[in-house]
Design a protein around this motif. Structure first.
Motif, PDB file in Angstrom:
ATOM      1  N   ILE A 161      -1.345   1.491 -10.110  1.00  0.00           N
ATOM      2  CA  ILE A 161      -1.865   1.479  -8.677  1.00  0.00           C
ATOM      3  C   ILE A 161      -1.187   0.102  -8.512  1.00  0.00           C
ATOM      4  CG2 ILE A 161      -4.099   0.261  -9.086  1.00  0.00           C
ATOM      5  CD1 ILE A 161      -4.718   2.130  -6.638  1.00  0.00           C
ATOM      6  N   THR A 162      -0.710   0.119  -7.103  1.00  0.00           N
ATOM      7  CA  THR A 162      -0.047  -1.150  -6.607  1.00  0.00           C
ATOM      8  C   THR A 162      -1.169  -2.007  -6.114  1.00  0.00           C
ATOM      9  OG1 THR A 162       0.342  -0.473  -4.451  1.00  0.00           O
ATOM     10  CG2 THR A 162       2.103  -0.156  -5.742  1.00  0.00           C
ATOM     11  N   PRO A 206       0.705  -1.202   0.012  1.00  0.00           N
ATOM     12  CA  PRO A 206       0.007  -0.046   0.025  1.00  0.00           C
ATOM     13  C   PRO A 206       0.841   1.384  -0.051  1.00  0.00           C
ATOM     14  CG  PRO A 206      -0.672  -1.467   1.702  1.00  0.00           C
ATOM     15  CD  PRO A 206       0.628  -2.064   1.254  1.00  0.00           C
ATOM     16  N   THR A 207       0.486   2.050  -0.781  1.00  0.00           N
ATOM     17  CA  THR A 207       1.216   3.508  -0.848  1.00  0.00           C
ATOM     18  C   THR A 207       0.532   4.449  -0.232  1.00  0.00           C
ATOM     19  OG1 THR A 207       0.093   4.169  -2.834  1.00  0.00           O
ATOM     20  CG2 THR A 207       2.137   2.972  -3.398  1.00  0.00           C
ATOM     21  N   ASN A 208      -0.663   4.461   0.264  1.00  0.00           N
ATOM     22  CA  ASN A 208      -1.681   5.270   1.085  1.00  0.00           C
ATOM     23  C   ASN A 208      -1.825   6.622   0.131  1.00  0.00           C
ATOM     24  OD1 ASN A 208      -1.925   3.851   3.634  1.00  0.00           O
ATOM     25  ND2 ASN A 208       0.126   4.275   3.754  1.00  0.00           N
ATOM     26  N   GLN A 209      -1.566   6.609  -1.131  1.00  0.00           N
ATOM     27  CA  GLN A 209      -1.708   7.756  -2.115  1.00  0.00           C
ATOM     28  C   GLN A 209      -2.800   7.508  -3.243  1.00  0.00           C
ATOM     29  OE1 GLN A 209       2.455   8.265  -3.291  1.00  0.00           O
ATOM     30  NE2 GLN A 209       2.728   9.703  -1.652  1.00  0.00           N
ATOM     31  N   GLY A 210      -3.521   6.360  -3.123  1.00  0.00           N
ATOM     32  CA  GLY A 210      -4.240   5.888  -4.373  1.00  0.00           C
ATOM     33  C   GLY A 210      -5.696   7.143  -4.041  1.00  0.00           C
ATOM     34  N   GLU A 223      -2.183  -1.445  -2.691  1.00  0.00           N
ATOM     35  CA  GLU A 223      -3.183  -0.110  -2.330  1.00  0.00           C
ATOM     36  C   GLU A 223      -4.491  -0.366  -3.053  1.00  0.00           C
ATOM     37  OE1 GLU A 223      -3.771   3.985  -1.464  1.00  0.00           O
ATOM     38  OE2 GLU A 223      -2.343   2.360  -0.738  1.00  0.00           O
ATOM     39  N   ASP A 279      -3.050   5.260  -8.746  1.00  0.00           N
ATOM     40  CA  ASP A 279      -2.258   6.257  -7.767  1.00  0.00           C
ATOM     41  C   ASP A 279      -1.468   7.179  -8.655  1.00  0.00           C
ATOM     42  OD1 ASP A 279      -0.194   7.138  -6.104  1.00  0.00           O
ATOM     43  OD2 ASP A 279       0.156   5.196  -5.355  1.00  0.00           O
ATOM     44  N   ARG A 301      -5.877  -2.119   0.197  1.00  0.00           N
ATOM     45  CA  ARG A 301      -6.221  -0.913   1.352  1.00  0.00           C
ATOM     46  C   ARG A 301      -7.465  -0.162   0.805  1.00  0.00           C
ATOM     47  NH1 ARG A 301      -5.981   4.378   2.499  1.00  0.00           N
ATOM     48  NH2 ARG A 301      -5.213   4.824   0.324  1.00  0.00           N
TER      49      ARG A 301
END
Length: 210
Positions: free
Chosen positions: A177-178, A161-165, A181, A204, A184
């Motif tokens: 997007i990962t 997770p990048t927390n930026q999606g 992510e 993302d 999440r």
């Protein structure tokens, strides 16, 4: 929270297993070959072997689910001889309609449904058949009696997770997007009851598309 993850053997399904287990959910892993994903055994997660192109196997797997299980499907079959994208989801949706677990989050792809118009000609040529199959699955789900949600991620990349999606609806978006992510964001959507009945997309903006 009981979460059944369909397509748990690899890829996005594996990322879902990892994320939801870490959130404390009671995860049930469903895949043609669950042993492909070592995390299922590592986490001591209940596993069900199921070939989703076999209607009876799907019905059997659904019958094993605890009452009020939330289902997440990451099933896909890009460049395989027997695509699961439509027929597997048709069998799953039909079986869930006869079961007490009537919530399904279907993960498809950008380009499905009304977002087809935004795909490049190259993307239509490479991914077109798979996206059309997924679009049929979306239509079958939307016309069912299930409490459903659809999430269309951009190009999937390995990663946590990048927390930026970013989640959006009804606008043109492109990007990547990962898988972590997507997991999440899926978890966040499931925590909101008003998310059901809707179609979302996610990318993302900080990731290069290729």
């Amino acid at each position: 929270m009981n979460i059944a993850i369909w397509g748990a053997g690899s890829g996005l399904g594996s990322a879902m297993i990892d994320y939801f287990h870490k959130q404390g959910a009671n995860v049930i892993a469903i895949a043609r070959n669950p042993s492909k994903n070592p995390k299922i055994a590592e986490y001591n997660i209940t596993a069900i072997s199921c070939d989703a192109t076999d209607k009876k196997q799907v019905e059997s797997a659904v019958s094993m689910l605890p009452e009020n299980t939330i289902n997440i499907s990451t099933m896909g079959s890009f460049h395989t001889d027997t695509p699961v994208d439509y027929i597997g989801h048709r069998y799953l949706i039909d079986a869930l309609e006869q079961n007490a677990s009537n919530r399904l989050l279907l993960i498809t792809s950008l380009g499905c449904g009304n977002s087809w118009q935004y795909l490049s000609d190259r993307a239509k040529q490479v991914f077109g058949n798979a996206i059309r199959e997924k679009t049929l699955a979306e239509a079958w789900l939307q016309s069912s009696s299930l409490d459903f949600m659809i999430l269309r991620p951009g190009g999937l990349k390995d990663g946590a997770p990048t927390n930026q999606g970013e989640i959006s609806q009804d606008i043109e978006v492109h990007g990547a997007i990962t898988r972590g992510e997507v997991a999440r964001l899926s978890y966040e959507l499931l925590l909101k009851n008003d998310s059901f009945g809707h179609i979302f997309q996610c990318v993302d903006p900080n990731l290069a598309p290729y």
